[in-house]
Write a protein that holds these residues in place. Structure first.
Motif, short mmCIF file in Angstrom:
data_model
loop_
_atom_site.label_atom_id
_atom_site.label_comp_id
_atom_site.label_asym_id
_atom_site.label_seq_id
_atom_site.Cartn_x
_atom_site.Cartn_y
_atom_site.Cartn_z
N SER A 90 39.94 52.89 59.85
CA SER A 90 39.29 52.60 58.58
C SER A 90 39.68 53.70 57.60
CB SER A 90 37.76 52.58 58.73
OG SER A 90 37.36 51.47 59.50
N ALA A 91 39.67 53.35 56.33
CA ALA A 91 39.99 54.33 55.30
C ALA A 91 38.78 54.52 54.42
CB ALA A 91 41.17 53.85 54.47
N PHE A 92 38.57 55.75 53.98
CA PHE A 92 37.53 56.06 53.01
C PHE A 92 38.23 56.42 51.70
CE2 PHE A 92 35.25 56.63 56.94
CZ PHE A 92 33.99 56.13 56.64
N VAL A 93 37.68 55.90 50.61
CA VAL A 93 38.30 56.11 49.31
C VAL A 93 37.24 55.98 48.21
CG1 VAL A 93 38.90 53.65 49.09
CG2 VAL A 93 40.26 55.35 47.85
N ASP A 94 37.47 56.64 47.10
CA ASP A 94 36.61 56.50 45.94
C ASP A 94 36.91 55.15 45.30
OD1 ASP A 94 34.89 57.92 43.71
OD2 ASP A 94 36.57 56.92 42.71
N ALA A 95 35.90 54.29 45.20
CA ALA A 95 36.12 52.93 44.70
C ALA A 95 36.67 52.91 43.28
CB ALA A 95 34.82 52.12 44.77
N ASP A 96 36.19 53.80 42.42
CA ASP A 96 36.67 53.80 41.03
C ASP A 96 38.14 54.22 40.97
OD1 ASP A 96 34.10 53.05 40.38
OD2 ASP A 96 33.50 55.04 39.69
N ALA A 97 38.52 55.20 41.79
CA ALA A 97 39.93 55.60 41.84
C ALA A 97 40.79 54.46 42.39
CB ALA A 97 40.09 56.86 42.69
N LEU A 98 40.26 53.74 43.38
CA LEU A 98 40.98 52.61 43.96
C LEU A 98 41.22 51.52 42.93
CD1 LEU A 98 42.02 51.07 46.56
CD2 LEU A 98 39.70 50.13 46.70
N THR A 99 40.17 51.11 42.24
CA THR A 99 40.33 50.02 41.27
C THR A 99 41.25 50.44 40.12
OG1 THR A 99 38.23 50.59 40.19
CG2 THR A 99 38.18 48.84 41.86
N ALA A 100 41.18 51.71 39.71
CA ALA A 100 42.08 52.18 38.66
C ALA A 100 43.53 52.19 39.14
CB ALA A 100 41.66 53.58 38.20
N ALA A 101 43.75 52.70 40.36
CA ALA A 101 45.11 52.78 40.89
C ALA A 101 45.74 51.40 41.07
CB ALA A 101 45.10 53.53 42.22
N LEU A 102 44.91 50.42 41.42
CA LEU A 102 45.41 49.06 41.65
C LEU A 102 45.38 48.20 40.39
CD1 LEU A 102 43.72 48.35 45.10
CD2 LEU A 102 46.14 48.85 44.67
N ARG A 103 44.90 48.78 39.28
CA ARG A 103 44.74 48.03 38.03
C ARG A 103 43.92 46.76 38.28
NH1 ARG A 103 50.06 49.89 37.87
NH2 ARG A 103 50.49 51.35 36.18
N ALA A 104 42.88 46.92 39.06
CA ALA A 104 42.04 45.78 39.44
C ALA A 104 41.19 45.30 38.28
CB ALA A 104 41.14 46.17 40.61
N VAL A 105 40.92 44.01 38.28
CA VAL A 105 39.92 43.43 37.39
C VAL A 105 38.59 43.62 38.10
CG1 VAL A 105 39.07 41.31 36.33
CG2 VAL A 105 41.55 41.73 36.49
N VAL A 106 37.67 44.36 37.47
CA VAL A 106 36.36 44.62 38.07
C VAL A 106 35.34 43.73 37.36
CG1 VAL A 106 34.60 46.36 38.52
CG2 VAL A 106 37.03 47.00 38.58
N ALA A 107 34.67 42.90 38.16
CA ALA A 107 33.72 41.95 37.61
C ALA A 107 32.75 41.50 38.70
CB ALA A 107 34.46 40.72 37.05
N ASP A 108 31.72 40.78 38.30
CA ASP A 108 30.77 40.22 39.26
C ASP A 108 31.41 38.99 39.89
OD1 ASP A 108 28.67 39.11 40.67
OD2 ASP A 108 27.50 38.59 38.89
N ILE A 109 31.90 39.14 41.13
CA ILE A 109 32.56 38.02 41.82
C ILE A 109 31.93 37.76 43.19
CG2 ILE A 109 34.76 38.22 40.60
CD1 ILE A 109 35.85 39.68 43.17
N SER A 110 30.70 38.22 43.38
CA SER A 110 30.06 38.03 44.69
C SER A 110 28.62 37.57 44.54
CB SER A 110 30.14 39.31 45.51
OG SER A 110 29.22 40.28 45.02
N ASP A 111 28.08 37.13 45.67
CA ASP A 111 26.67 36.76 45.78
C ASP A 111 26.12 37.44 47.03
OD1 ASP A 111 26.54 34.95 43.59
OD2 ASP A 111 27.50 33.42 44.81
N PRO A 112 24.80 37.64 47.12
CA PRO A 112 24.23 38.20 48.36
C PRO A 112 24.54 37.29 49.56
CG PRO A 112 22.62 38.19 46.59
CD PRO A 112 23.79 37.39 46.11
N ASN A 113 24.68 37.92 50.73
CA ASN A 113 24.91 37.13 51.96
C ASN A 113 23.72 36.26 52.26
OD1 ASN A 113 27.48 37.96 52.57
ND2 ASN A 113 26.81 39.62 53.90
#
Length: 160
Positions: free
Chosen positions: A137-160
């Motif tokens: 498993s890898a541990f990473v800062d989520a904000d650094a990850l999304t910036a590095a991947l140029r990710a679109v960050v948005a509400d795309i989930s629902d509770p399980n």
């Protein structure tokens, strides 16, 4: 390094280095569920981010990064992408699209740089994610990850 889990892990690490992302990879025992993996890592299921490969109706793919305590929201993701059909491909198709087996999939080091969509619930957290090989498993800062991947960050989930 030859056979075994090392090639996927090495590709993951090379992918992280390529985008200047600091990751910490840890070996862990095999887990039968996401909850068990979280327990082994000493974190909550919400802090494990699933990297899902999603097939676009035009035959291309995208990655959806979803917290472990949530599930992908198809209506929200379809609206964001601007299509009326998205699907989870079979395991062999996901492998062909990314070079990673299910349970190890990550956008980092993928054999193709598909677009990344990250659920907003991961922002501001240190997260765990697949590291390209079973037993890691890898541990990473989520904000650094999304910036590095140029990710679109948005509400795309629902509770399980």
């Amino acid at each position: 390094m030859g056979t075994g889990p090392a090639p996927g892990r090495e590709r993951f690490l090379a992918g992280a280095a390529e985008v200047g992302l600091q990751v910490d990879v840890v070996a862990r025992a095999a887990a039968g569920s996401l909850a068990e993996a979280a327990s082994l890592l000493g974190i909550s299921p919400a802090d494990i981010v699933k990297s899902l490969v999603v097939k676009h109706k035009d035959g291309t793919f995208l990655f959806a990064l979803i917290p472990g305590d949530r599930q992908i929201s198809w209506p929200k993701l379809r609206a964001l992408v601007g299509v009326n059909k998205l699907s989870l491909p079979p395991a062999d198709v996901a492998l062909d699209a990314t070079g990673y087996e299910r349970g190890t999939i990550t956008p980092l080091g993928s054999t193709h740089p598909w677009p990344v969509y990250a659920d907003a619930a991961i922002t501001g957290k240190r997260i765990s994610m697949g590291a390209g090989a079973h037993g890691y498993s890898a541990f990473v800062d989520a904000d650094a990850l999304t910036a590095a991947l140029r990710a679109v960050v948005a509400d795309i989930s629902d509770p399980n």
